[in-house]
Structures are given as structure tokens and as C-alpha cells.
Design an enzyme around this catalytic site. Structure first.
Site, PDB file in Angstrom:
ATOM      1  N   ASN A   1     -10.174  -0.567   1.021  1.00 40.01           N
ATOM      2  CA  ASN A   1      -8.728  -0.385   0.915  1.00 40.01           C
ATOM      3  C   ASN A   1      -8.307  -0.769  -0.508  1.00 40.01           C
ATOM      4  O   ASN A   1      -8.342  -1.942  -0.869  1.00 40.01           O
ATOM      5  CB  ASN A   1      -8.054  -1.284   1.961  1.00 40.01           C
ATOM      6  CG  ASN A   1      -6.542  -1.246   1.895  1.00 40.01           C
ATOM      7  OD1 ASN A   1      -5.947  -0.763   0.929  1.00 40.01           O
ATOM      8  ND2 ASN A   1      -5.902  -1.765   2.927  1.00 40.01           N
TER       9      ASN A   1
ATOM     10  N   CYS B   1       0.821  -1.221   0.000  1.00 35.07           N
ATOM     11  CA  CYS B   1       0.000   0.000   0.000  1.00 35.07           C
ATOM     12  C   CYS B   1       0.854   1.270   0.000  1.00 35.07           C
ATOM     13  O   CYS B   1       0.342   2.368  -0.180  1.00 35.07           O
ATOM     14  CB  CYS B   1      -0.951  -0.021   1.193  1.00 35.07           C
ATOM     15  SG  CYS B   1      -2.068  -1.428   1.125  1.00 35.07           S
TER      16      CYS B   1
ATOM     17  N   HIS C   1      -3.377   6.805   3.233  1.00 34.52           N
ATOM     18  CA  HIS C   1      -3.834   5.483   2.816  1.00 34.52           C
ATOM     19  C   HIS C   1      -5.084   5.104   3.621  1.00 34.52           C
ATOM     20  O   HIS C   1      -5.116   5.243   4.842  1.00 34.52           O
ATOM     21  CB  HIS C   1      -2.720   4.470   3.061  1.00 34.52           C
ATOM     22  CG  HIS C   1      -3.148   3.059   2.832  1.00 34.52           C
ATOM     23  ND1 HIS C   1      -3.813   2.670   1.687  1.00 34.52           N
ATOM     24  CD2 HIS C   1      -3.039   1.940   3.593  1.00 34.52           C
ATOM     25  CE1 HIS C   1      -4.084   1.377   1.756  1.00 34.52           C
ATOM     26  NE2 HIS C   1      -3.632   0.917   2.908  1.00 34.52           N
TER      27      HIS C   1
HETATM   28  N1  COA Z   1     -17.832 -10.353  10.013  1.00 37.41           N
HETATM   29  C1  COA Z   1     -18.214 -10.750  11.243  1.00 37.41           C
HETATM   30  N2  COA Z   1     -17.341 -11.166  12.181  1.00 37.41           N
HETATM   31  C2  COA Z   1     -16.039 -11.175  11.845  1.00 37.41           C
HETATM   32  C3  COA Z   1     -15.580 -10.767  10.581  1.00 37.41           C
HETATM   33  C4  COA Z   1     -16.533 -10.358   9.638  1.00 37.41           C
HETATM   34  N3  COA Z   1     -16.206  -9.948   8.401  1.00 37.41           N
HETATM   35  N4  COA Z   1     -14.248 -10.884  10.555  1.00 37.41           N
HETATM   36  C5  COA Z   1     -13.864 -11.339  11.756  1.00 37.41           C
HETATM   37  N5  COA Z   1     -14.955 -11.532  12.541  1.00 37.41           N
HETATM   38  C6  COA Z   1     -14.975 -12.021  13.929  1.00 37.41           C
HETATM   39  C7  COA Z   1     -13.798 -12.883  14.261  1.00 37.41           C
HETATM   40  O1  COA Z   1     -14.050 -14.233  13.855  1.00 37.41           O
HETATM   41  C8  COA Z   1     -13.721 -12.753  15.755  1.00 37.41           C
HETATM   42  O2  COA Z   1     -14.711 -13.573  16.346  1.00 37.41           O
HETATM   43  P1  COA Z   1     -14.429 -14.326  17.750  1.00 37.41           P
HETATM   44  O3  COA Z   1     -14.219 -13.202  18.741  1.00 37.41           O
HETATM   45  O4  COA Z   1     -15.676 -15.091  17.961  1.00 37.41           O
HETATM   46  O5  COA Z   1     -13.212 -15.137  17.529  1.00 37.41           O
HETATM   47  C9  COA Z   1     -14.135 -11.302  15.986  1.00 37.41           C
HETATM   48  O6  COA Z   1     -14.861 -10.899  14.807  1.00 37.41           O
HETATM   49  C10 COA Z   1     -12.977 -10.363  16.206  1.00 37.41           C
HETATM   50  O7  COA Z   1     -11.987 -10.618  15.213  1.00 37.41           O
HETATM   51  P2  COA Z   1     -10.693  -9.739  15.084  1.00 37.41           P
HETATM   52  O8  COA Z   1      -9.885 -10.198  13.913  1.00 37.41           O
HETATM   53  O9  COA Z   1     -10.003  -9.670  16.430  1.00 37.41           O
HETATM   54  O10 COA Z   1     -11.361  -8.346  14.749  1.00 37.41           O
HETATM   55  P3  COA Z   1     -10.770  -6.902  14.857  1.00 37.41           P
HETATM   56  O11 COA Z   1     -11.530  -6.118  15.838  1.00 37.41           O
HETATM   57  O12 COA Z   1      -9.271  -6.905  14.968  1.00 37.41           O
HETATM   58  O13 COA Z   1     -11.124  -6.320  13.414  1.00 37.41           O
HETATM   59  C11 COA Z   1     -10.023  -5.877  11.350  1.00 37.41           C
HETATM   60  C12 COA Z   1     -10.607  -6.948  12.272  1.00 37.41           C
HETATM   61  C13 COA Z   1      -9.405  -6.580  10.152  1.00 37.41           C
HETATM   62  C14 COA Z   1     -11.128  -4.973  10.900  1.00 37.41           C
HETATM   63  C15 COA Z   1      -8.948  -5.048  12.120  1.00 37.41           C
HETATM   64  O14 COA Z   1      -8.068  -5.922  12.786  1.00 37.41           O
HETATM   65  C16 COA Z   1      -8.151  -4.143  11.238  1.00 37.41           C
HETATM   66  O15 COA Z   1      -8.670  -3.229  10.635  1.00 37.41           O
HETATM   67  N6  COA Z   1      -6.822  -4.327  11.190  1.00 37.41           N
HETATM   68  C17 COA Z   1      -5.956  -3.494  10.364  1.00 37.41           C
HETATM   69  C18 COA Z   1      -6.096  -3.908   8.937  1.00 37.41           C
HETATM   70  C19 COA Z   1      -5.385  -3.021   7.986  1.00 37.41           C
HETATM   71  O16 COA Z   1      -5.239  -1.850   8.199  1.00 37.41           O
HETATM   72  N7  COA Z   1      -4.944  -3.639   6.905  1.00 37.41           N
HETATM   73  C20 COA Z   1      -4.429  -2.948   5.794  1.00 37.41           C
HETATM   74  C21 COA Z   1      -2.982  -2.832   5.807  1.00 37.41           C
HETATM   75  S1  COA Z   1      -2.494  -1.973   4.358  1.00 37.41           S
END
Ligand code: COA
Length: 342
Positions: free
Chosen positions: A299, A126, A269
Site C-alpha cells: 500500500n 490514501c 487504491h
Molecule cells: N504476521 C503474523 N500474524 C499476524 C500478523 C503478521 N504480520 N499481523 C497480525 N497477526 C496475527 C494477530 O496477532 C492475530 O493473532 P491472534 O488471533 O493470535 O490474536 C491474528 O493474526 C489475526 O489478526 P487480525 O488483525 O484480526 O488480522 P486480520 O485478518 O484482520 O488481517 C489485516 C489484518 C491488516 C491484513 C486486515 O485487517 C486488513 O487488511 N485490514 C484493512 C487494512 C487496510 O486496508 N488499510 C489501508 C487503509 S488505506
């Protein structure tokens, strides 16, 4: 190894952003569409990321990174009142080429009939567009090139797993192309005021696309369903981004001897609305100084930063004399900035 020969750069050359352009696939994939493909909800996605919909390319219609990239370059050339014949170099930021070789930039140059101009890709996740801006700026500053296209183009949804298994990552990404035409000017105060480019391969395992079993960083992680799909440790990347973003702003401001108040736009970004809102709060920035458009596009990887610039430009909010800081972080892990005097 002998030391590089000292060189003297011409000091009378400036660099301006002469044109901006973008191209989006027509096909829209909303959170409600995703609800039909996997166990997720519009509410979960909006709360955690700020995303409501994203655009996705249609490969069966010949839509690829070079296809959308060429449309974006064409738009940027028109905005600059230039034609493809005026361009003397093309730099394309992408991590989703059609194939390992040829480069997306070579194909794009051919789509537009650019002739035998120099063209190469930069792969920095990115951060690709921000790194490319820094590289292209300095190539112009040497006096060797006059009009350089710098485009970010990615179709990352081809690596998205739209099943419940891949839901935490697939929901984030959209496809797009956007970029600029940079041009040499005789006003040396225009161009880069400061820049930063960083990477840490020690944290590569947090965001990668495995295509073979041997690509896994920790064999325990291996699952056949992960092959060919983006793998991301969401919480680890979130933590990295939330600390890196403000530090990067600070580093760049310090290098330029400026404060956040001196900067007209922070063009960032778009990875997660919560990460961007945290950076805005940390520097007490008003909402209109750091535009968030992730709700419509998700994204879009290397296209994300110039897509924000294109929106600002079309809204009549970009003017000569302003200072703009471009910022990104991503796979690698990489992070970088580019602070411009327009
Ligand atoms: N819909 C519903 N539930 C979902 C889901 C979805 N699309 N994706 C994950 N979950 C669930 C998980 O299974 C987990 O369930 P559990 O607690 O029963 O195990 C729960 O939601 C929490 O998952 P987690 O991965 O800890 O969520 P989070 O709060 O960290 O959010 C992201 C996930 C990806 C949104 C977040 O981590 C994020 O934005 N990270 C940065 C990503 C980023 O910037 N990437 C780009 C880099 S260029």
C-alpha cells in the site's frame, strides 16, 4: 454569511491526462526480509493481503517524498512531451512531508527548477491523489490554468514499526511516487464525468499516527511503543473498505448515468487484494478491468492509484476515448472517486 456570487464556467474547455509517470525507490523489502525482523511469515502476509514485496525509501541517501515526487513529475512531463517550463501549477498529495512546512510540492518544484509556479499539498491519506485530481480538473476547467502536475508521493515506511509489536500494520506499506500532468484541451467532452469526495472524522481513530500522548483517541489505547508508528484497527478498516468500495462505484456510476460495463478501467487504491477482489466480484468485472499490483508494491498511500495508471499506460492499455474510474479510501476516514472521459 452572504451567498457566493454565481459564476459561469467556460464550457469550451476540456481536460486531458497528457502524461503519466512514476518513481520507485530501488530498495526492495520482501516478506522473507520481514520474517527476519518480526514474528511473521510470507504465507500469512500473502494470504491476508496479497503483498509479496514493497519498496522502501532510504533517507540516508536523501530519499524523501519530494525526492521521489520530483522524479515522478519529471517522468510524467516527459510522457506528455512537456518540460517543467510548461507547468503552471503543481498539486501534490502526501501525508508524509519531510517536515510540517515547507510543502512537498514547493520542494519538488524547486528540485526541478520550476521557478515561482503555484504549488500546494493536499493531505487526505490514501485518497489524496483522487481528491487532487478533482481539484486540479476544476482549476483547469475555469480557464485559469493550462498544465497542472498532480502527483501522489508518500514514504509511509518512516512510520512503520518493524517489530512483532507493530507487525499487523507495518507489513502493509511501501513507498512510491506517481502522478499525471493534466492539460486544458479544446474538446469539452474530455475530463470529469462524475466525482465524489467524502470524509468521516468520527472514525479517524481507526487509522492514525500519534506523535504525542494527547493524540490518542481513547486514553486506554496508550502505549509508548505506538508513538510515531501507524496505528490501525485492521478489522474495522477492512469492514469499512469492503462496504465503501462498491457503494462508491455505485454512487459514481449513478451520478454519471453509466453502468460498470461502460467503464474501461477501475483504477483502485491498493490496500488489500481481498478488498479489491470483493469489489471485482460484486460488479462481475473481468480481471483486466481492475488491475491489482499490490503484490509488488504494498500500500503506497497517495501514490497507489497513479502507480496503477502508470502500469496500465506502460502496457499500452490506456487510450483516448476510454472511461477510467479512479477510486480510493483511507485515513480520515476518507473515500472518493474521479470518473474521467479520456
Ligand atoms: N504476521 C503474523 N500474524 C499476524 C500478523 C503478521 N504480520 N499481523 C497480525 N497477526 C496475527 C494477530 O496477532 C492475530 O493473532 P491472534 O488471533 O493470535 O490474536 C491474528 O493474526 C489475526 O489478526 P487480525 O488483525 O484480526 O488480522 P486480520 O485478518 O484482520 O488481517 C489485516 C489484518 C491488516 C491484513 C486486515 O485487517 C486488513 O487488511 N485490514 C484493512 C487494512 C487496510 O486496508 N488499510 C489501508 C487503509 S488505506
Amino acid at each position: 454569511m452572504s451567498s457566493p456570487r454565481p459564476i459561469t464556467l467556460p464550457t469550451n474547455i476540456g481536460v486531458r491526462i497528457a502524461g503519466v509517470g512514476a518513481a520507485l525507490p530501488d530498495k526492495v523489502l520482501t516478506n522473507f526480509d520481514l520474517e527476519k525482523l518480526m514474528d511473521t511469515s510470507d504465507e500469512w502476509i500473502v494470504q491476508r493481503t496479497g503483498i509479496r514485496e514493497r519498496r522502501v525509501h532510504e533517507p540516508e541517501k536523501g530519499q524523501t517524498a519530494s525526492y521521489h515526487g520530483a522524479r515522478a513529475l519529471d517522468a510524467a512531463l516527459k510522457d506528455a512531451s512537456l518540460t517543467i517550463d510548461d507547468l503552471d501549477l503543481l498539486v501534490v498529495a502526501t501525508m508524509t512531508p519531510e517536515m510540517p512546512t515547507p510543502s512537498v510540492s514547493s520542494l519538488m518544484a524547486d528540485h526541478l527548477g520550476a521557478g515561482a509556479i503555484g504549488a500546494f499539498d493536499i493531505c487526505a491519506g490514501c485518497c489524496g491523489f483522487v481528491f487532487s485530481m478533482n481539484v486540479a480538473h476544476d482549476l483547469i476547467k475555469t480557464g485559469r490554468y493550462k498544465n497542472v502536475g498532480v502527483i501522489g508521493s508518500d514514504c509511509l515506511t518512516k512510520f512503520a514499526d518493524y517489530s512483532t509489536y507493530g507487525r499487523s500494520t507495518a507489513i502493509l506499506f511501501g513507498d512510491a511516487a506517481a502522478g499525471v500532468v493534466l492539460q486544458a484541451t479544446d474538446n469539452p467532452s474530455q475530463g470529469l464525468l462524475a466525482q465524489a469526495m467524502h470524509s468521516d472524522g468520527g472514525r479517524a481513530k481507526h487509522l492514525f499516527i500519534p506523535v504525542a500522548k494527547t493524540d490518542f483517541f481513547e486514553q486506554d489505547d496508550y502505549d509508548e511503543r505506538k508513538l510515531g508508528a501507524v496505528q490501525m484497527n485492521g478489522p474495522a478498516v477492512f469492514k469499512f473498505a469492503v462496504t465503501t468500495f462498491p457503494n462508491l462505484i455505485e454512487e459514481t456510476l449513478t451520478k454519471a448515468g453509466l453502468s460498470a460495463d461502460d467503464v474501461d478501467h477501475f483504477v483502485c487504491h491498493q490496500s488489500n487484494a481481498r478488498i479489491l477482489a470483493a469489489a471485482r466480484d460484486r460488479f462481475g468485472l473481468p480481471e483486466d478491468k481492475l488491475l491489482i499490483n499490490i503484490d509488488h508494491y504494498g500500500n503506497t498511500v497517495a501514490a497507489s492509484v497513479p502507480l496503477v495508471l502508470d502500469e496500465l499506460k506502460k502496457a499500452g492499455r490506456v487510450h483516448e476515448g476510454q472511461k477510467i474510474m479512479f477510486l480510493a479510501f483511507g485515513a480520515g476516514l476518507t473515500w472518493g472517486s474521479s470518473l474521467w472521459q479520456l
